[in-house]
Design a protein around this motif. Structure first.
Motif, PDB file in Angstrom:
ATOM      1  N   THR A  67       5.227   2.772   7.270  1.00 16.12           N
ATOM      2  CA  THR A  67       5.351   3.370   5.708  1.00 16.12           C
ATOM      3  C   THR A  67       4.271   3.698   4.965  1.00 16.12           C
ATOM      4  O   THR A  67       4.186   4.790   4.456  1.00 16.12           O
ATOM      5  N   MET A  68       3.359   2.567   4.912  1.00 16.84           N
ATOM      6  CA  MET A  68       2.197   2.875   4.204  1.00 16.84           C
ATOM      7  C   MET A  68       1.322   3.668   4.810  1.00 16.84           C
ATOM      8  O   MET A  68       0.145   4.140   4.145  1.00 16.84           O
ATOM      9  N   SER A  69       1.404   3.999   6.075  1.00 18.98           N
ATOM     10  CA  SER A  69       0.402   5.056   6.684  1.00 18.98           C
ATOM     11  C   SER A  69       0.592   6.379   6.008  1.00 18.98           C
ATOM     12  O   SER A  69      -0.271   7.315   6.203  1.00 18.98           O
ATOM     13  N   GLU A  70       1.788   6.679   5.395  1.00 15.03           N
ATOM     14  CA  GLU A  70       2.000   7.821   4.557  1.00 15.03           C
ATOM     15  C   GLU A  70       1.234   7.948   3.344  1.00 15.03           C
ATOM     16  O   GLU A  70       1.315   9.011   2.778  1.00 15.03           O
ATOM     17  N   VAL A  71       0.972   6.758   2.863  1.00 11.42           N
ATOM     18  CA  VAL A  71       0.141   6.683   1.520  1.00 11.42           C
ATOM     19  C   VAL A  71      -1.256   7.189   1.510  1.00 11.42           C
ATOM     20  O   VAL A  71      -2.016   6.718   2.274  1.00 11.42           O
ATOM     21  N   THR A  72      -1.618   8.334   0.774  1.00 12.80           N
ATOM     22  CA  THR A  72      -2.683   9.134   0.661  1.00 12.80           C
ATOM     23  C   THR A  72      -3.438   8.775  -0.843  1.00 12.80           C
ATOM     24  O   THR A  72      -4.704   9.054  -0.778  1.00 12.80           O
ATOM     25  N   VAL A  73      -2.766   8.121  -1.530  1.00  9.71           N
ATOM     26  CA  VAL A  73      -3.194   7.973  -3.004  1.00  9.71           C
ATOM     27  C   VAL A  73      -3.866   6.612  -2.889  1.00  9.71           C
ATOM     28  O   VAL A  73      -3.664   5.771  -2.231  1.00  9.71           O
ATOM     29  N   ASP A  74      -4.825   6.669  -3.932  1.00  6.75           N
ATOM     30  CA  ASP A  74      -5.633   5.382  -4.245  1.00  6.75           C
ATOM     31  C   ASP A  74      -4.822   4.187  -4.733  1.00  6.75           C
ATOM     32  O   ASP A  74      -4.405   4.396  -5.658  1.00  6.75           O
ATOM     33  N   ILE A  75      -4.666   3.278  -4.254  1.00  2.28           N
ATOM     34  CA  ILE A  75      -3.686   2.110  -4.501  1.00  2.28           C
ATOM     35  C   ILE A  75      -4.449   0.827  -5.059  1.00  2.28           C
ATOM     36  O   ILE A  75      -3.713   0.033  -5.408  1.00  2.28           O
ATOM     37  N   SER A  76      -5.830   1.037  -5.239  1.00  2.00           N
ATOM     38  CA  SER A  76      -6.471  -0.090  -5.485  1.00  2.00           C
ATOM     39  C   SER A  76      -6.625  -0.695  -7.009  1.00  2.00           C
ATOM     40  O   SER A  76      -6.977  -1.825  -7.210  1.00  2.00           O
ATOM     41  N   THR A  77      -6.006   0.429  -7.626  1.00  2.00           N
ATOM     42  CA  THR A  77      -6.130  -0.098  -9.161  1.00  2.00           C
ATOM     43  C   THR A  77      -4.487  -0.302  -9.674  1.00  2.00           C
ATOM     44  O   THR A  77      -4.356  -0.905 -10.775  1.00  2.00           O
ATOM     45  N   LYS A  78      -3.672  -0.399  -8.708  1.00  2.00           N
ATOM     46  CA  LYS A  78      -2.227  -0.950  -8.821  1.00  2.00           C
ATOM     47  C   LYS A  78      -1.998  -2.318  -8.843  1.00  2.00           C
ATOM     48  O   LYS A  78      -3.067  -3.133  -8.213  1.00  2.00           O
ATOM     49  N   TYR A  79      -1.126  -2.826  -9.386  1.00  2.00           N
ATOM     50  CA  TYR A  79      -0.748  -4.310  -9.025  1.00  2.00           C
ATOM     51  C   TYR A  79       0.426  -4.494  -8.359  1.00  2.00           C
ATOM     52  O   TYR A  79       1.534  -3.654  -8.501  1.00  2.00           O
ATOM     53  N   ILE A  80       0.193  -4.931  -7.124  1.00  2.00           N
ATOM     54  CA  ILE A  80       1.152  -4.604  -5.948  1.00  2.00           C
ATOM     55  C   ILE A  80       1.673  -6.391  -5.636  1.00  2.00           C
ATOM     56  O   ILE A  80       1.072  -7.227  -5.363  1.00  2.00           O
ATOM     57  N   VAL A  81       3.285  -6.069  -5.669  1.00  2.00           N
ATOM     58  CA  VAL A  81       3.889  -7.374  -5.581  1.00  2.00           C
ATOM     59  C   VAL A  81       4.640  -7.440  -4.210  1.00  2.00           C
ATOM     60  O   VAL A  81       5.493  -6.666  -3.961  1.00  2.00           O
ATOM     61  N   SER A  82       4.245  -8.343  -3.346  1.00  2.00           N
ATOM     62  CA  SER A  82       5.213  -8.452  -2.081  1.00  2.00           C
ATOM     63  C   SER A  82       6.263  -9.391  -2.034  1.00  2.00           C
ATOM     64  O   SER A  82       5.968 -10.556  -2.506  1.00  2.00           O
ATOM     65  N   ALA A  83       7.382  -8.779  -1.642  1.00  2.00           N
ATOM     66  CA  ALA A  83       8.739  -9.562  -1.659  1.00  2.00           C
ATOM     67  C   ALA A  83       9.093  -9.553  -0.233  1.00  2.00           C
ATOM     68  O   ALA A  83      10.256  -9.573  -0.030  1.00  2.00           O
ATOM     69  N   ILE A  84       8.264  -9.644   0.761  1.00  2.00           N
ATOM     70  CA  ILE A  84       8.413  -9.017   2.007  1.00  2.00           C
ATOM     71  C   ILE A  84       8.620 -10.317   2.967  1.00  2.00           C
ATOM     72  O   ILE A  84       9.741 -10.577   3.674  1.00  2.00           O
ATOM     73  N   LYS A  85       8.050 -11.497   2.864  1.00  2.00           N
ATOM     74  CA  LYS A  85       8.070 -12.729   3.601  1.00  2.00           C
ATOM     75  C   LYS A  85       8.130 -12.573   5.046  1.00  2.00           C
ATOM     76  O   LYS A  85       8.890 -12.774   5.830  1.00  2.00           O
ATOM     77  N   GLY A  86       7.109 -11.567   5.498  1.00  2.00           N
ATOM     78  CA  GLY A  86       7.150 -11.511   6.738  1.00  2.00           C
ATOM     79  C   GLY A  86       5.458 -11.206   7.121  1.00  2.00           C
ATOM     80  O   GLY A  86       4.658 -11.452   6.278  1.00  2.00           O
ATOM     81  N   ILE A  87       5.200 -10.944   8.239  1.00  2.00           N
ATOM     82  CA  ILE A  87       3.844 -10.593   8.881  1.00  2.00           C
ATOM     83  C   ILE A  87       3.787  -9.317   9.652  1.00  2.00           C
ATOM     84  O   ILE A  87       5.028  -8.606  10.173  1.00  2.00           O
ATOM     85  N   ILE A  88       2.852  -8.469   9.425  1.00  2.00           N
ATOM     86  CA  ILE A  88       2.613  -7.295   9.854  1.00  2.00           C
ATOM     87  C   ILE A  88       2.317  -7.620  11.500  1.00  2.00           C
ATOM     88  O   ILE A  88       1.100  -7.955  11.988  1.00  2.00           O
ATOM     89  N   VAL A 109      17.206  -6.697   9.995  1.00  2.00           N
ATOM     90  CA  VAL A 109      16.010  -7.294  10.451  1.00  2.00           C
ATOM     91  C   VAL A 109      15.814  -8.776  10.310  1.00  2.00           C
ATOM     92  O   VAL A 109      15.880  -9.321   9.049  1.00  2.00           O
ATOM     93  N   ALA A 110      15.715  -9.386  11.354  1.00  2.00           N
ATOM     94  CA  ALA A 110      15.017 -10.887  11.419  1.00  2.00           C
ATOM     95  C   ALA A 110      13.908 -10.996  11.188  1.00  2.00           C
ATOM     96  O   ALA A 110      13.204 -10.615  12.553  1.00  2.00           O
ATOM     97  N   GLU A 111      13.181 -11.162  10.221  1.00  2.00           N
ATOM     98  CA  GLU A 111      11.659 -11.100  10.141  1.00  2.00           C
ATOM     99  C   GLU A 111      10.881 -12.133  11.147  1.00  2.00           C
ATOM    100  O   GLU A 111       9.983 -12.070  11.643  1.00  2.00           O
TER     101      GLU A 111
END
Length: 331
Positions: A91-112, A282-284
């Motif tokens: 999913t994130m491989s589709e992101v082309t904009v700069d996200i380094s100035t955003k505040y990103i909150v992970s609610a994922i509870k998993g590992i890549i 999905v079972a993480e």
């Protein structure tokens, strides 16, 4: 009502739906990214998520839907990631904009799984997101209970405590209480490990072990989690708090736990593939089991429960025989 900053949820599952419900108690509008435009159409028509927590109705005039992930990131200040970790990289491989100035909150509870990285590491290394702009939602909180407005507690972790508090305020409501922490490493790794433990709990349940052994398993499990997070990121933390022990308990025992359900099916004799297909979710912990095994080749922490699950899921060991061997290592 708090109206700033603009918060957008990335993902459309049950936890995303629960978080949208929580946030709309405190903010005027939210953004919400769905990969599938047809799901957005159905949502707008019926005023609920067509696939998850259908009993939760929304005022759709307060939601800006996106099916373009770059538009979602570009037009938002805070992004809440709820995509299963196994699909985050694609999913994130589709992101082309700069996200380094955003505040990103992970609610994922998993590992890549492709990188054996927790979400914070992944965002920091691949997208140059400063760690002080990373938040983690931790704690025992099933989406199904949020839908029923049953009292739940969440911990928001961020190295920048001010940002953690600002986001925590936006989650506070009559059925959600919040705490803050600066332990993004410990909360993320603990949430990954507890999913593996929940699979173990399900396996022993499927094998018809009783509550007595379950208690021994979880007592040993929290020590296992402590050993690992202390090795990976040695700071002072209270492993008995809800962000760690509480999350472990609810994931290991709850009827809503996907990982426990998956483990129960394995204990009853299902193959890994059949269990995955029948769950439709999905079972993480399945992916986390292999990643933690590989990460631990470096750290060499004693993780008997996690290794038993790895031997069953990836090593082809018979569940009954592997759990019998595990019982000799617990106390």
């Amino acid at each position: 009502m708090l109206t700033e900053p603009k918060i957008t949820i990335i993902g459309s599952g049950s936890w995303a739906t629960a978080l949208a419900k929580i946030l709309l108690n405190n903010v005027d509008r939210i953004g919400w990214y769905f990969r599938n435009p047809e799901s957005i159409e159905l949502f707008q028509r019926y005023k609920h998520n067509p696939n998850y927590l259908r009993g939760v109705e929304f005022d759709i005039d307060r939601i800006e839907f996106f099916d373009d992930i770059n538009q979602a990131f570009e037009q938002s200040d805070v992004l809440v990631l709820t995509i299963p970790s196994a699909f985050l990289n694609s999913t994130m491989s589709e992101v082309t904009v700069d996200i380094s100035t955003k505040y990103i909150v992970s609610a994922i509870k998993g590992i890549i799984p492709e990188d054996n990285q927790i979400v914070g590491q992944y965002l920091n290394q691949k997208f140059k997101l400063p760690l002080e702009r990373l938040g983690v939602i931790a704690g025992p909180c099933h989406a199904e209970e949020v839908a029923l407005e049953r009292l739940s507690y969440l911990t928001i972790a961020c190295p920048d405590i001010r940002r953690a508090r600002d986001f925590a305020i936006r989650l506070e409501c009559p059925y959600i209480r919040t705490h803050v922490s600066d332990d993004i490493w410990g909360t993320e790794y603990a949430s990954v490990l507890k999913n593996i433990i929940a699979i173990a709990s399900g396996i022993v349940h499927g094998l018809r072990y009783g509550d007595n052994f379950q208690a021994v398993l979880i007592a040993n499990a929290i020590q296992e989690i402590k050993r690992f997070v202390d090795k990976v990121h040695p700071i002072t933390r209270d492993i008995k708090s809800s962000a760690y022990l509480g999350d472990l308990l609810v994931t290991a025992y709850s009827q809503f736990s996907r990982n426990r359900t998956f483990g129960t099916m394995i204990g009853k004799g299902y193959t890994t593939r059949t269990a995955q297909l029948e769950m439709h979710m999905v079972a993480e912990g399945y992916y986390a089991t292999k990643s933690i095994h590989e990460i631990n080749l470096e750290y060499k922490v004693n993780l008997p429960i996690c290794e038993a699950v790895y031997n069953i899921l990836y090593g082809g060991e018979n569940p009954a025989a592997e759990i019998r061997r595990l019982t000799e290592r617990l106390r």
